[in-house]
Write a protein that holds these residues in place. Structure first.
Motif, PDB file in Angstrom:
ATOM      1  N   PHE A  29     -18.957 -12.122   8.984  1.00  0.00           N
ATOM      2  CA  PHE A  29     -18.337 -11.047   9.778  1.00  0.00           C
ATOM      3  C   PHE A  29     -18.126 -11.472  11.233  1.00  0.00           C
ATOM      4  CE2 PHE A  29     -22.418  -9.239  11.586  1.00  0.00           C
ATOM      5  CZ  PHE A  29     -23.301  -9.984  10.833  1.00  0.00           C
ATOM      6  N   ASN A  30     -17.633 -10.546  12.043  1.00  0.00           N
ATOM      7  CA  ASN A  30     -17.412 -10.681  13.494  1.00  0.00           C
ATOM      8  C   ASN A  30     -16.857 -12.046  13.911  1.00  0.00           C
ATOM      9  OD1 ASN A  30     -18.594  -8.217  13.262  1.00  0.00           O
ATOM     10  ND2 ASN A  30     -20.253  -8.557  14.680  1.00  0.00           N
ATOM     11  N   ARG A  45     -19.269 -15.524  11.706  1.00  0.00           N
ATOM     12  CA  ARG A  45     -20.720 -15.345  11.756  1.00  0.00           C
ATOM     13  C   ARG A  45     -21.194 -15.214  10.312  1.00  0.00           C
ATOM     14  NH1 ARG A  45     -23.634 -10.165  14.669  1.00  0.00           N
ATOM     15  NH2 ARG A  45     -25.739 -10.506  13.886  1.00  0.00           N
ATOM     16  N   TYR A  89     -24.334 -15.962  17.717  1.00  0.00           N
ATOM     17  CA  TYR A  89     -23.423 -15.119  16.920  1.00  0.00           C
ATOM     18  C   TYR A  89     -22.316 -14.487  17.748  1.00  0.00           C
ATOM     19  CZ  TYR A  89     -26.414 -11.378  18.797  1.00  0.00           C
ATOM     20  OH  TYR A  89     -27.107 -10.547  19.627  1.00  0.00           O
ATOM     21  N   ASP A  90     -21.417 -13.811  17.048  1.00  0.00           N
ATOM     22  CA  ASP A  90     -20.309 -13.036  17.629  1.00  0.00           C
ATOM     23  C   ASP A  90     -19.495 -13.848  18.641  1.00  0.00           C
ATOM     24  OD1 ASP A  90     -21.359 -11.078  16.045  1.00  0.00           O
ATOM     25  OD2 ASP A  90     -21.719  -9.631  17.636  1.00  0.00           O
ATOM     26  N   ARG A 141     -23.886  -9.222  26.320  1.00  0.00           N
ATOM     27  CA  ARG A 141     -23.262  -9.529  25.031  1.00  0.00           C
ATOM     28  C   ARG A 141     -21.760  -9.355  25.159  1.00  0.00           C
ATOM     29  NH1 ARG A 141     -27.172  -7.843  20.875  1.00  0.00           N
ATOM     30  NH2 ARG A 141     -26.690  -5.684  21.275  1.00  0.00           N
ATOM     31  N   TYR A 235     -19.110   2.476  14.538  1.00  0.00           N
ATOM     32  CA  TYR A 235     -18.386   1.502  15.369  1.00  0.00           C
ATOM     33  C   TYR A 235     -16.895   1.604  15.106  1.00  0.00           C
ATOM     34  CZ  TYR A 235     -22.582  -1.018  16.848  1.00  0.00           C
ATOM     35  OH  TYR A 235     -23.772  -1.372  17.426  1.00  0.00           O
ATOM     36  N   VAL A 271     -24.645  -3.098   7.574  1.00  0.00           N
ATOM     37  CA  VAL A 271     -24.729  -2.013   8.573  1.00  0.00           C
ATOM     38  C   VAL A 271     -23.541  -1.081   8.289  1.00  0.00           C
ATOM     39  CG1 VAL A 271     -24.794  -1.409  11.013  1.00  0.00           C
ATOM     40  CG2 VAL A 271     -25.793  -3.570  10.250  1.00  0.00           C
ATOM     41  N   VAL A 274     -19.026   0.312  10.248  1.00  0.00           N
ATOM     42  CA  VAL A 274     -18.729  -0.583  11.374  1.00  0.00           C
ATOM     43  C   VAL A 274     -17.354  -1.220  11.206  1.00  0.00           C
ATOM     44  CG1 VAL A 274     -19.385  -2.678  12.632  1.00  0.00           C
ATOM     45  CG2 VAL A 274     -21.176  -1.174  11.729  1.00  0.00           C
ATOM     46  N   PHE A 276     -15.574  -3.852  13.867  1.00  0.00           N
ATOM     47  CA  PHE A 276     -15.972  -4.565  15.087  1.00  0.00           C
ATOM     48  C   PHE A 276     -14.912  -5.632  15.370  1.00  0.00           C
ATOM     49  CE2 PHE A 276     -18.462  -7.603  17.573  1.00  0.00           C
ATOM     50  CZ  PHE A 276     -19.291  -6.798  18.344  1.00  0.00           C
ATOM     51  N   ASP A 305     -20.693  -5.203   9.003  1.00  0.00           N
ATOM     52  CA  ASP A 305     -21.518  -6.412   9.183  1.00  0.00           C
ATOM     53  C   ASP A 305     -21.646  -7.187   7.873  1.00  0.00           C
ATOM     54  OD1 ASP A 305     -21.799  -5.585  11.781  1.00  0.00           O
ATOM     55  OD2 ASP A 305     -23.992  -5.737  11.837  1.00  0.00           O
TER      56      ASP A 305
HETATM   57  C1  BMA Z   1     -23.789  -4.793  17.676  1.00  0.00           C
HETATM   58  C2  BMA Z   1     -23.819  -6.292  17.491  1.00  0.00           C
HETATM   59  C3  BMA Z   1     -22.769  -6.687  16.485  1.00  0.00           C
HETATM   60  C4  BMA Z   1     -22.856  -5.861  15.222  1.00  0.00           C
HETATM   61  C5  BMA Z   1     -22.891  -4.389  15.553  1.00  0.00           C
HETATM   62  C6  BMA Z   1     -23.068  -3.492  14.336  1.00  0.00           C
HETATM   63  O1  BMA Z   1     -24.798  -4.363  18.518  1.00  0.00           O
HETATM   64  O2  BMA Z   1     -25.094  -6.692  17.017  1.00  0.00           O
HETATM   65  O3  BMA Z   1     -22.973  -8.030  16.177  1.00  0.00           O
HETATM   66  O4  BMA Z   1     -21.733  -6.109  14.416  1.00  0.00           O
HETATM   67  O5  BMA Z   1     -23.947  -4.144  16.445  1.00  0.00           O
HETATM   68  O6  BMA Z   1     -24.285  -3.774  13.694  1.00  0.00           O
END
Ligand code: BMA
Length: 326
Positions: A29-30, A45, A89-90, A141, A235, A271, A274, A276, A305
């Motif tokens: 993901f991401n 990721r 990551y990300d 971040r 998200y 998760v 989401v 993202f 995620d």
């Molecule tokens: C955020 C990050 C992202 C993640 C998102 C949903 O805070 O950690 O990497 O995709 O939360 O879990």
């Protein structure tokens, strides 16, 4: 506004070859995204069953069907960092014209250390070898580099982690600009560029893909989190438009989100709920060039995620959406 690809999800854990050493991973993901040599490249990721995170490249001719590289990305020089790094990551990828006139891809990634999450920077010429340049100290971040210098300096968006959520996790509700001469040392603006809107879709926020220069300013997608009074974190994706000459000025922002979890692969997974957005590409757009209203933006996003989705929109429509709601 953002139309999902019929091929979604465009990447899942099943696409990761065992040659990466990541056997039967949990999620992909991401992704960061960039076009180079006529192909769309993603930096994924990938999470293993240990929940350890690796970065893995994938590439595609049409931006829809991807082939995942047989090996994990190594950031050369990262081993010199003395602090323990749990996860990297990300990644956000930006193609730039380097100081020597050549081209480079700059990677800004998040790194979980014992005490905080920090932003690291790496650089590549060919997306094969990546040279680690350094970390900035401020817990932060979602660092995203502009594709060209502004006033002679490198500029990035980032989201310092200054808010502690209900679960004790450091997060943030304000995006700031940071300036640098060398991509390693960053000076963070004192005042936020834009902030979360409490009680609405974007209470907590973070920059998404790198800004895109348009005829009407810098188009920046971002993610927003609706916390529903700490009962759920949803998200979603939206956009802001920054002044083309002075990116410290917000000239428009979407009131509604542009993409929210509606498909099963966005609502259910590691998760839930989401989307993202982390990568965006206008095919054929050179660093320093301006996207036209009719250009199509390919937006790559993490879904729940767990997997990677693709959504498309005309650049002009996204700009209009920012301006309509100013
Ligand atoms: C955020 C990050 C992202 C993640 C998102 C949903 O805070 O950690 O990497 O995709 O939360 O879990």
């Amino acid at each position: 506004m953002l139309r999902r690809s019929h091929e979604n999800p465009v990447l899942t854990r099943a696409d990761v070859p065992a040659s990466t050493g990541l056997v039967d991973p949990s999620s992909v993901f991401n992704p960061g995204a960039v076009e180079l040599g006529g192909r769309v490249h993603l930096m994924l990721r990938v999470q293993a069953r240990s929940r350890a995170t690796s970065l893995v490249m994938a590439s595609s001719l049409d931006g829809r069907r991807f082939e995942v590289a047989p090996k994990v990305v190594e950031l050369e020089g990262l081993e010199r960092e003395a602090r323990s790094l749990h996860h990297v990551y990300d990644a956000r990828l930006t193609r730039v014209r380097a100081d020597d006139g050549g081209e480079a891809v700059v990677v800004i990634f998040a790194a979980d250390m014992d005490d905080a999450c920090r932003l690291g920077v790496a650089r590549s010429r060919d997306l094969e070898r990546f040279e680690f340049l350094g970390f900035s100290e401020t817990p932060s971040r979602n660092g995203v580099l502009f594709p060209e210098k502004v006033g002679g300096r490198w500029l990035r968006l980032e989201r310092p982690n200054l808010v502690v959520d209900g679960a004790g996790v450091a997060t943030g509700d304000a995006v700031r600009l940071a300036w640098s001469d060398d991509l390693v040392t960053w000076e963070l603006d004192d005042t936020p560029l834009f902030e979360g809107r409490w009680r609405y879709w974007d209470e907590l926020i973070g920059p998404g893909p790198p800004p895109i220069r348009t005829t009407r300013g810098w188009l920046c997608l971002y993610h927003g989190v609706a916390t529903h009074f700490a009962s759920a974190n949803i998200y979603q994706a939206g956009a802001v438009l920054l002044d083309g000459a002075d990116p410290s000025r917000v000239i428009g922002r979407t009131w509604d989100n542009l993409l929210e979890p509606r498909e099963l692969y966005e609502q259910v997974g590691q998760v839930p709920n989401v989307v993202f957005p982390s990568g965006a590409v206008v095919r054929g757009l050179e660093p320093g060039a301006t996207a036209c209203d009719d250009d199509e933006l390919l937006v790559y996003y993490g879904a729940a995620d767990t997997c990677v989705g693709l959504a498309m929109a005309k650049v002009g429509q996204l700009v209009e959406a920012c301006l309509a709601d100013r």
